[in-house]
Design an enzyme around this catalytic site. Structure first.
Site, mmCIF file in Angstrom:
data_model
loop_
_atom_site.group_PDB
_atom_site.id
_atom_site.type_symbol
_atom_site.label_atom_id
_atom_site.label_comp_id
_atom_site.label_asym_id
_atom_site.label_seq_id
_atom_site.Cartn_x
_atom_site.Cartn_y
_atom_site.Cartn_z
ATOM 1 N N CYS A 7 11.047 2.729 5.612
ATOM 2 C CA CYS A 7 10.338 4.009 5.699
ATOM 3 C C CYS A 7 10.253 4.389 7.174
ATOM 4 O O CYS A 7 10.969 3.819 8.000
ATOM 5 C CB CYS A 7 8.974 3.956 5.015
ATOM 6 S SG CYS A 7 7.724 2.936 5.817
ATOM 7 N N ASN A 10 7.025 1.790 8.878
ATOM 8 C CA ASN A 10 6.946 0.438 8.328
ATOM 9 C C ASN A 10 5.506 -0.078 8.283
ATOM 10 O O ASN A 10 5.228 -1.241 8.542
ATOM 11 C CB ASN A 10 7.848 -0.514 9.122
ATOM 12 C CG ASN A 10 8.053 -1.878 8.475
ATOM 13 O OD1 ASN A 10 8.137 -2.879 9.164
ATOM 14 N ND2 ASN A 10 8.122 -1.944 7.162
ATOM 15 N N CYS A 12 3.279 1.679 5.629
ATOM 16 C CA CYS A 12 2.733 2.140 4.347
ATOM 17 C C CYS A 12 3.686 1.860 3.187
ATOM 18 O O CYS A 12 3.495 0.908 2.440
ATOM 19 C CB CYS A 12 2.418 3.646 4.392
ATOM 20 S SG CYS A 12 1.136 4.131 5.559
ATOM 21 N N ARG A 13 4.716 2.693 3.053
ATOM 22 C CA ARG A 13 5.592 2.616 1.879
ATOM 23 C C ARG A 13 6.472 1.374 1.854
ATOM 24 O O ARG A 13 6.518 0.666 0.838
ATOM 25 C CB ARG A 13 6.468 3.877 1.791
ATOM 26 C CG ARG A 13 5.657 5.142 1.573
ATOM 27 C CD ARG A 13 6.501 6.377 1.731
ATOM 28 N NE ARG A 13 6.899 6.541 3.135
ATOM 29 C CZ ARG A 13 7.702 7.504 3.566
ATOM 30 N NH1 ARG A 13 8.232 8.370 2.722
ATOM 31 N NH2 ARG A 13 8.000 7.598 4.853
ATOM 32 N N SER A 14 7.194 1.107 2.933
ATOM 33 C CA SER A 14 8.133 -0.025 2.880
ATOM 34 C C SER A 14 7.429 -1.380 2.800
ATOM 35 O O SER A 14 7.921 -2.271 2.095
ATOM 36 C CB SER A 14 9.155 0.028 4.015
ATOM 37 O OG SER A 14 8.556 0.076 5.278
ATOM 38 N N ASP A 120 4.854 10.045 1.532
ATOM 39 C CA ASP A 120 4.195 9.242 2.554
ATOM 40 C C ASP A 120 2.682 9.388 2.382
ATOM 41 O O ASP A 120 2.142 10.479 2.563
ATOM 42 C CB ASP A 120 4.617 9.703 3.940
ATOM 43 C CG ASP A 120 4.159 8.767 5.042
ATOM 44 O OD1 ASP A 120 3.276 7.912 4.786
ATOM 45 O OD2 ASP A 120 4.679 8.884 6.160
#
Length: 156
Positions: A7, A10, A12-14, A120
């Site tokens: 993401c 690096n 939140c999402r990933s 996000d």
């Protein structure tokens, strides 16, 4: 099988995708995450991501943000990007067609073509993180099944 989730920062999402996928695949699989920017390098995931993962029995608190590197394109078999901007950035860093073929949008790889981007949640609240967790969880189940099926077919 070596899988990289990517993401922007690096945090939140990933990291969530890394934690979820690690919980689903065999231990022989390597799962990591990275960002396209180094702004948060060395930081742990966002507290809301850590809390959301913990609510589902997954500990991502020890992960640390890092930017994607040239070596990642040779190391990883699959590179999953959380949104189109991240995808385009990662594609632009690939050195050759073989590396580019490893890269895909996470939700497209999971068969979700109408929502190609994992939103996000950074500017949102815990509810937004939970929604992202659910998207990633569903996607990780599908991708895991695809990868295991492909591995099994190659062995036969």
């Amino acid at each position: 099988m070596k899988i990289l989730m990517v993401c922007l920062g690096n945090i939140c999402r990933s990291p969530l995708a890394e934690g979820i996928m690690k919980a689903k695949v065999p231990e022989s699989y390597i799962v990591d995450s990275a960002g396209t920017i180094s702004m948060h390098e060395g930081e742990h995931p966002d507290k809301r991501a850590i809390k959301t993962a913990a609510n589902h029995g997954i500990d991502i608190s020890k992960q640390k943000s890092r930017p994607i590197t040239k070596a990642d394109f040779d190391t990883f078999d699959k590179i999953y990007c959380m949104d189109i901007d991240v995808y385009e950035d990662v594609i632009s860093k690939a050195s050759n067609e073989e590396q580019r073929l490893k890269i895909s949008l996470f939700l497209e790889a999971a068969g979700n073509h109408k929502n190609a981007e994992v939103p996000d949640p950074y500017w949102g609240d815990l509810k937004d993180f939970e929604e992202v967790f659910q998207l990633l969880d569903t996607g990780c189940n599908i991708i895991k099944n695809q990868l295991i099926s492909a591995t099994t077919q190659r062995k036969n």
